[in-house]
Design an enzyme around this catalytic site. Structure first.
Site, short mmCIF file in Angstrom:
data_model
loop_
_atom_site.label_atom_id
_atom_site.label_comp_id
_atom_site.label_asym_id
_atom_site.label_seq_id
_atom_site.Cartn_x
_atom_site.Cartn_y
_atom_site.Cartn_z
N LYS A 53 0.86 -1.18 0.00
CA LYS A 53 0.00 0.00 0.00
C LYS A 53 0.89 1.23 0.00
CE LYS A 53 -3.89 2.37 1.24
NZ LYS A 53 -4.52 2.07 2.53
N SER A 55 0.99 5.70 -1.26
CA SER A 55 0.20 6.87 -1.64
C SER A 55 0.06 6.93 -3.15
CB SER A 55 0.88 8.15 -1.17
OG SER A 55 0.99 8.21 0.23
N THR A 111 -0.25 11.47 -0.84
CA THR A 111 -1.32 12.18 -1.51
C THR A 111 -1.72 13.40 -0.70
OG1 THR A 111 -2.12 10.11 -2.45
CG2 THR A 111 -3.62 11.98 -2.49
N ALA A 112 -1.70 13.25 0.62
CA ALA A 112 -2.06 14.37 1.48
C ALA A 112 -1.15 15.58 1.20
CB ALA A 112 -1.94 13.96 2.95
N HIS A 155 -6.38 10.01 8.08
CA HIS A 155 -6.97 8.88 8.78
C HIS A 155 -7.82 9.31 9.97
CE1 HIS A 155 -4.85 6.53 5.98
NE2 HIS A 155 -3.72 6.39 6.63
#
Length: 280
Positions: A53, A55, A111-112, A155
């Site tokens: 996993k 981004s 991505t943030a 999150h």
């Protein structure tokens, strides 16, 4: 098979069934639990895990070695990163509050952070000051304690930031959705291109569907890795990030990823890629 994902409730919920041997025909998994900043880096290593996993923002650096799976990841609406500050001011939503300030972020290839840079370029007069990378669970205490001026959080921080005495400056997900009309692409599941990608997608999708059909089965596993979250907060986290896009990106999911990386490439924030290569 080696896999790496975060200990966050959405990831442990998604992969519980596969990790515990409940998916017929799926290979045994050797799991590395790691913060997103670590997996984003692992994906660039020659001997990185076969599945992981990362981004969506990190995809341009790894697509020669890894393919994007159409399931298992995190996209959605109303689930974007937040920019937080300490205390209150006359206008808590004024972007100039962080002009020239120090901002903590969870990863420079998250991505943030990519959304933050796209937003700040249009909204923060003169730009922000220093960027400090730290594990996401350390960001809110750092803002609270005055170690940084603002924090970019992801999150479950969406649900818990008021307990730290913090204020939301902006919701980057709301900004993205208003600007594009698309869901927010956060976390991607990738796999080595040499692997049977269709099978991996099938096993991942089966693990998600098992989790939905047996919501209590994963509870102990999720909570064991939930970093002291309450069960209620963990459930909110899962409900927000595990949705229809988790089983199938679909046209709007791919459009969101295309839009994010295309905009970022135009701004010089990520390498330019053939966006068609993202879709099988």
């Amino acid at each position: 098979m080696n896999i790496a994902f975060s200990p966050c409730p959405n990831d442990t919920f998604v992969f519980h069934a596969w990790v515990h041997g409940l998916i017929p025909g799926a290979p045994e998994l050797n799991v590395t639990y790691a913060d997103i900043d670590i997996t984003n880096t692992l994906a660039t290593k020659r001997n990185g895990p076969e599945v992981m996993k990362i981004s969506y923002a990190a995809l341009p650096w790894v697509l020669s070695e890894y393919a994007l799976l159409p399931c298992g990841g995190a996209l959605g609406r109303g689930c974007g990163p937040l920019v937080l500050t300490k205390g209150r001011s006359a206008d808590n939503s004024d972007p100039s509050l962080i002009s020239g300030k120090t901002v903590a972020v969870p990863s420079e290839r998250s991505t943030a952070y990519l959304l933050f840079r796209l937003w700040a370029a249009k909204n923060v007069p003169g730009g922000v000051g220093q960027i400090v990378v730290m594990p996401f669970h350390e960001i809110m205490p750092a803002v609270r304690d005055g170690l940084v001026d603002a924090g970019l959080v992801i999150h479950e921080a969406r649900f818990t930031y008021p307990t730290y005495g913090l204020t939301m400056l902006t919701d980057l997900g709301n900004w993205w959705e208003a600007d594009t009309g698309l869901p927010i692409p956060l976390g991607a599941i990738i796999a080595k291109r040499s692997l049977p990608l269709d099978d991996l997608a099938r096993w991942t999708r089966a693990s998600v569907e098992y989790a939905w059909a047996n919501p209590d089965a994963s509870r102990d596993y999720v909570m064991a890795h939930a970093q002291e979250l309450s069960h209620d907060v963990a459930k909110q986290h899962i409900d927000l990030y595990v949705n229809s896009y988790t089983t199938n990106l679909g046209e709007s999911g791919y459009a969101a990823v295309f839009s994010l990386l295309d905009r970022a490439s135009e701004e010089g924030l990520v390498p330019q890629i053939d966006l068609a290569a993202l879709k099988p």
